[in-house]
Design a protein around this motif. Structure first.
Motif, short mmCIF file in Angstrom:
data_model
loop_
_atom_site.label_atom_id
_atom_site.label_comp_id
_atom_site.label_asym_id
_atom_site.label_seq_id
_atom_site.Cartn_x
_atom_site.Cartn_y
_atom_site.Cartn_z
N PRO A 137 30.55 13.56 -2.59
CA PRO A 137 29.48 14.19 -1.96
C PRO A 137 28.93 14.47 -3.02
N VAL A 138 30.03 15.42 -3.95
CA VAL A 138 29.04 16.07 -4.66
C VAL A 138 28.44 15.71 -5.58
N TYR A 139 29.15 14.87 -6.89
CA TYR A 139 28.62 14.28 -7.24
C TYR A 139 27.44 13.75 -6.82
N PHE A 140 26.77 13.08 -5.47
CA PHE A 140 25.57 12.61 -4.99
C PHE A 140 25.03 13.86 -4.97
N ALA A 141 25.17 14.64 -5.01
CA ALA A 141 24.25 16.07 -4.46
C ALA A 141 23.25 16.79 -5.35
N ALA A 142 24.49 16.18 -6.23
CA ALA A 142 24.43 17.05 -8.11
C ALA A 142 23.27 15.37 -8.14
N MET A 143 23.56 14.45 -8.63
CA MET A 143 22.74 13.18 -9.07
C MET A 143 21.13 13.50 -8.68
N ALA A 144 21.40 13.26 -7.38
CA ALA A 144 20.36 13.32 -6.70
C ALA A 144 19.20 14.54 -7.32
N ALA A 145 19.60 16.22 -6.71
CA ALA A 145 18.90 16.34 -7.75
C ALA A 145 18.28 16.61 -8.43
N PHE A 146 19.45 15.91 -9.74
CA PHE A 146 18.93 16.53 -11.05
C PHE A 146 17.79 15.29 -11.11
N ALA B 7 14.19 -8.86 -9.37
CA ALA B 7 16.28 -8.70 -9.59
C ALA B 7 16.53 -7.23 -8.94
N LEU B 8 15.18 -6.17 -9.47
CA LEU B 8 15.52 -4.56 -8.92
C LEU B 8 14.50 -4.43 -7.75
N GLN B 9 14.57 -5.31 -6.70
CA GLN B 9 13.42 -5.12 -5.30
C GLN B 9 14.14 -3.91 -4.79
N PRO B 10 14.24 -3.16 -4.10
CA PRO B 10 15.00 -2.06 -3.70
C PRO B 10 15.71 -2.55 -2.66
N TRP B 11 15.40 -3.57 -1.80
CA TRP B 11 16.41 -3.91 -0.86
C TRP B 11 17.62 -4.89 -1.85
N VAL B 12 17.38 -5.10 -2.91
CA VAL B 12 18.62 -6.16 -3.24
C VAL B 12 19.14 -4.99 -3.70
N LEU C 193 21.00 3.48 -6.57
CA LEU C 193 19.44 3.59 -5.78
C LEU C 193 18.79 5.06 -6.09
N LEU C 194 19.36 5.58 -6.68
CA LEU C 194 19.00 6.88 -6.91
C LEU C 194 17.94 6.86 -8.42
N LEU C 195 18.10 5.86 -8.84
CA LEU C 195 17.65 5.78 -9.96
C LEU C 195 16.32 5.03 -9.32
N ARG C 196 16.39 3.75 -8.67
CA ARG C 196 15.25 3.62 -8.06
C ARG C 196 14.00 4.08 -7.28
N PHE C 197 15.20 4.76 -7.09
CA PHE C 197 14.29 5.74 -5.82
C PHE C 197 12.87 6.90 -7.25
N ALA C 198 13.75 6.99 -7.73
CA ALA C 198 13.02 7.86 -8.93
C ALA C 198 11.45 6.95 -9.66
N LEU C 199 12.10 5.85 -10.53
CA LEU C 199 11.81 4.54 -10.68
C LEU C 199 9.73 4.58 -9.08
N ASP C 200 9.84 4.43 -8.53
CA ASP C 200 9.01 3.96 -6.85
C ASP C 200 8.39 5.01 -6.68
N CYS C 201 9.63 6.38 -6.82
CA CYS C 201 8.23 7.21 -6.57
C CYS C 201 7.26 7.91 -8.11
N CYS C 202 7.65 8.01 -8.88
CA CYS C 202 6.88 8.00 -10.58
C CYS C 202 5.84 6.99 -10.20
N VAL C 203 6.18 5.30 -10.28
CA VAL C 203 4.88 4.70 -10.03
C VAL C 203 4.16 4.95 -8.78
N GLU C 204 4.23 4.78 -7.64
CA GLU C 204 3.41 5.75 -6.84
C GLU C 204 2.91 6.76 -7.24
N ARG C 205 3.36 7.73 -7.56
CA ARG C 205 2.89 8.80 -8.08
C ARG C 205 1.52 8.71 -9.00
#
Length: 173
Positions: free
Chosen positions: A86-95, A123-128, A153-165
Motif C-alpha cells: 500500500p505504501v508503494y501504491f500511494a508513492a507510485m500514484a503520487a509520483f 491491447a492496452l484498452q483500460p478495461w483490458v 494501471l497507473l501508467l495507463r491512467f497517466a497516458l489517458d490523462c495526458c492525451v485528454e489534457r
C-alpha cells in the motif's frame, strides 16, 4: 487518484498499528464490495469514458480493498507485503501524478501523437488492463504480479490523462 492514495496510506497505517478496523477490512463483505466496485468501474470505462478519472480511482480503490480482504486471510499476519505494497501504491500514484500528469501539457506534438496511438491500441484498452489487474488477485503464488498490474494501471491512467489534457488544450496531436 486521491481516494486510492488515501486508502493505500490508511491500509498501511492500519496494518502497522494493528488497528481493530482490520477485522472489518478482511471480511467477505469487504471482498465483495471491492470486487463489485472494480467490476462497476471496468464496465463504466466501457460505456462512459467521459468520467475516466473517477472510474480509474474507483477501480484502483476497489481492487485494493479486494486484494487486502482476499490476501490478508491467506498469508501470515506479520507479512510485510500488507504494509509495503500500500505504501508503494500511494508513492507510485503520487509520483505518476506529479512527474507525468502534471507537466504533460508541455509535451510536443510528436510525443502526444505517440501517446495517442498507445491509448488507442486494442491491447492496452483500460478495461483490458483493469480485468488483468482483477485477475492477478487470484495469483497467490506469484505475489508480485498484483503490484505490477496496479503499476500498469497507473501508467495507463497517466497516458489517458495526458492525451485528454492535450486534446482539451487545443486539439494537439
Amino acid at each position: 487518484m486521491l481516494v486510492f492514495i488515501l486508502l493505500s496510506l490508511a491500509l498501511g497505517y492500519f496494518v502497522q498499528t494493528s488497528n481493530p478496523l482490520l477485522s472489518h477490512l478482511v471480511s467477505p463483505l469487504a471482498l465483495y464490495l471491492g470486487i463489485g466496485g472494480a467490476l462497476l468501474a471496468a464496465s463504466g470505462m466501457l460505456f462512459r469514458k467521459k468520467y475516466f478519472p473517477v472510474w480509474y480511482d474507483l477501480f484502483a480503490s476497489s481492487v485494493l480493498l479486494a486484494w487486502f480482504a482476499y490476501w490478508k486471510t491467506r498469508f501470515n499476519d506479520d507479512s510485510p507485503m500488507f504494509f509495503f505494497f500500500p505504501v508503494y501504491f500511494a508513492a507510485m500514484a503520487a509520483f505518476i501524478s506529479l512527474a507525468f500528469i502534471g507537466p504533460c501539457e508541455r509535451l510536443d506534438n510528436e510525443t502526444v501523437g505517440y501517446m495517442r496511438r498507445l491509448v488507442e491500441h486494442k491491447a492496452l484498452q483500460p478495461w483490458v488492463v483493469m480485468l488483468g489487474t482483477l485477475g492477478s488477485l487470484e495469483l497467490l503464488d506469484h505475489y508480485l504480479v498484483f503490484p505490477i498490474a496496479v503499476t500498469l494501471l497507473l501508467l495507463r491512467f497517466a497516458l489517458d490523462c495526458c492525451v485528454e489534457r492535450n486534446s482539451r488544450k487545443g486539439g494537439r496531436s
